[in-house]
Structure formats: C-alpha cells, structure tokens
Design an enzyme around this catalytic site. Structure first.
Site, short mmCIF file in Angstrom:
data_model
loop_
_atom_site.label_atom_id
_atom_site.label_comp_id
_atom_site.label_asym_id
_atom_site.label_seq_id
_atom_site.Cartn_x
_atom_site.Cartn_y
_atom_site.Cartn_z
N CYS B 87 42.49 36.14 43.52
CA CYS B 87 43.14 35.03 44.22
C CYS B 87 44.04 34.25 43.26
O CYS B 87 45.04 34.77 42.81
CB CYS B 87 42.08 34.14 44.89
N HIS B 196 38.22 37.96 47.97
CA HIS B 196 37.22 37.53 47.00
C HIS B 196 35.99 38.44 46.97
O HIS B 196 35.00 38.16 47.64
CB HIS B 196 36.78 36.11 47.33
N GLU B 198 33.84 38.55 44.68
CA GLU B 198 32.70 37.85 44.06
C GLU B 198 31.93 37.01 45.07
O GLU B 198 30.81 36.58 44.79
CB GLU B 198 33.19 36.99 42.89
#
Lengths: 79, 225
Positions: B87, B196, B198
């Site tokens: 990002c 994302h 994560e």
C-alpha cells in the site's frame, strides 16, 4: 530573494479523475462550453538569489513532481 | 536462528504492527526499523508497510523516499535483499525508484475499503513462491490512491517479463492500468502491491489467511540462502 513558481500538472495521457469530476460538475451548475478540466498543483518558493536554475529544476524533479505521472514548469516571477 | 524481517515505521505509518505480526506468524523474527536511522540492524528482508507516511502531504510516498532508512533499503535491494512494499509502502518503493510506475488517485475518487479478490500472475518471485499460479486470494484493500499507472512501454515490459505479481480479479477497484495490483522488480526480489496480505493471516481477524503465503514465501528464500 526571488519568488519562484513551480506548476505541476498530471501528464496529458494520465487519467485525471479530479479534473474530470470538476468538468462534469460545471454543466450541472449551468456553465456550458467547458470541454476539459485538468487539475494540478502550484508551489510558490521564496528563493535566495544565489540558487541557480539547475538547482530549482532538481527540486521540482525530485520532490515537487513525480516525472512518471506529472509534468512541471519552473519560472521566476517578480517579487 | 530464524530469519530477520525488518519492518519500517515512518511518522504516519499504520500497519507496521500487523506486518511484524505477519512476519512472526510465518516464523521470522520481526525487527522494528525507524525511519530516521540509516541502519537495517542486520535484517535479511525488509517490509515497507502501509499507512500515510509523513501524512502523504505532498504526494504519497514522496517524502518517505528521502528518509535515511530508505537509502539503506535501496542499497540493500541493489544487493538482492528481498523488499516488500504494501500500500503506502508500494507507493514509497515506486517513488524511490525500486519499482517502476506510480500510484494515483482512484478513478472513482473514493477511498476503497473492502475485501478484494486477487489473481496470482507470477509465483516465481521471492514473495509469491508459496502460491499456485492463477490462484485467487481474498485480502483487504484500503486505499485512496491505488491506481497503478505507467507508460505503455513499461507496462509491456512488466507483462513481457512476467513481473505482474497480482491482478485484481473481477472489477478493477481503482482504475489500475491492466488491472495491476502488484508488481516485482527484474530479479523478483523487490515487490509491491496495494492490497494488504498482512491483514489476512488469520481468519479470526481477517477475511482469510491467504496473505500468509507472501511471508512464508520469503522465508523459504531466506532459509535456503
């Protein structure tokens, strides 16, 4: 001291959704005849007299604009 | 000794803690890195996480590229260290010249926050080897400036060299050219993507654990090295 203006504009081939949003709002507001709007940024710098044009171009190219997507123009104006 | 993955925190970074957690979940030691330190603390890989570095006041990632730690990241990447930008991290890696192109305002101008399907286009990079080619992943996407832009020659080069890592499956959420969600450098070591991974390492807190494969992939590289 001199005043330097740096204009940064999205490159012509890059989609400019902000400019398009403004362009589509104009007829809704009753303004006819505007076919395209491009939105950019303007920086105004107070610059010491010993800063040369090459340095100003470097500032514009490395920080103020991203040359991948934006064009820039540097000009000195009357203080 | 487990491999060390560094996670950079800039002023305005939001996702550093999640990135550290993902690295640990994959089996690595997570090492916090500070933007003002020109020191990578002996890490084996670096994650540049999401958020709004330096407030994104000038342009996403434009100020972060001058952070002392980024000079070290660029140097280490040149020597082959795996680097992942997520990002805002992707925006920073593009601004820093580690990846080509740039990220611009979403075509619809709205901030997009949703779970997003991605298609794996390349499963040979340091960060994607755990995935099957063509696999579809569901991970969160949350960004206002996620439209991937590059000129046609760069896009053709990326496609021709198999450097598109992920493409958006279904509707293009932000106007990215050719639906590109993530890319890698010529060596397959530096990677960046807007969604994302994560945030998708455990179904308890994310839509899936589909993102964990990226962190497991890089550990395979580091352990083998």
């Amino acid at each position: 001291m001199a005043r330097v203006v740096v204009d940064v504009m999205p490159k012509q081939e890059i989609l400019d959704p902000q400019g398009q949003a403004v362009a589509t709002a104009l007829p809704r507001l009753g303004f006819a005849g505007i076919s395209e709007v491009r939105q950019g940024k303007r920086f105004e710098l107070e610059v010491a007299d010993d800063v040369d044009d090459a340095t100003l171009a470097q500032i514009a190219e490395t920080l103020l604009a991203n040359p991948v997507i934006e064009d820039f123009a540097v000009r000195r104006v009357e203080a | 000794m487990s491999a060390k993955i560094g996670v950079i925190t800039f002023p305005g970074t939001l996702d550093d803690v999640d990135a550290q957690r993902a690295a640990r979940r994959a089996g690595a030691e997570a090492v916090p890195l500070w933007h003002a330190d020109a020191d990578l603390r002996g890490v084996d890989a670096v994650i540049v996480p999401g958020g709004f570095s330096y407030g994104d006041y000038l342009r996403c990632g434009a100020i972060a590229k001058f952070a002392p730690v980024m000079g070290e990241v660029v140097r280490a990447a040149g020597q082959g260290m795996p680097v992942l930008g997520i990002c805002n991290g992707f925006q920073i890696l593009c601004e820093a010249g580690l990846l080509p192109g740039a990220l611009t305002r979403n075509s619809a101008l709205h901030f997009v926050c949703r779970d997003q399907w991605l298609k794996v286009e390349n499963n040979t990079s340091a960060w994607t080897s755990r995935y099957d080619a063509g696999a579809e992943l569901l991970v969160p996407l949350k960004s206002g400036e996620g439209a991937y832009m590059a000129d046609a020659a760069v896009l053709d080069e990326l496609e021709g060299e198999g450097r598109v890592l992920f493409r958006y499956a279904g509707d293009d959420p932000n106007g990215s050219l050719r639906g590109i969600a993530g890319i890698t450098d010529a060596r397959g070591r530096v990677a960046g993507l807007m969604p994302h991974p994560e945030h998708a390492i455990d179904p308890l807190t994310g839509p899936t654990d589909d993102g964990l494969g990226m962190f497991l992939s890089v550990l395979d590289v580091l352990v083998a090295a």
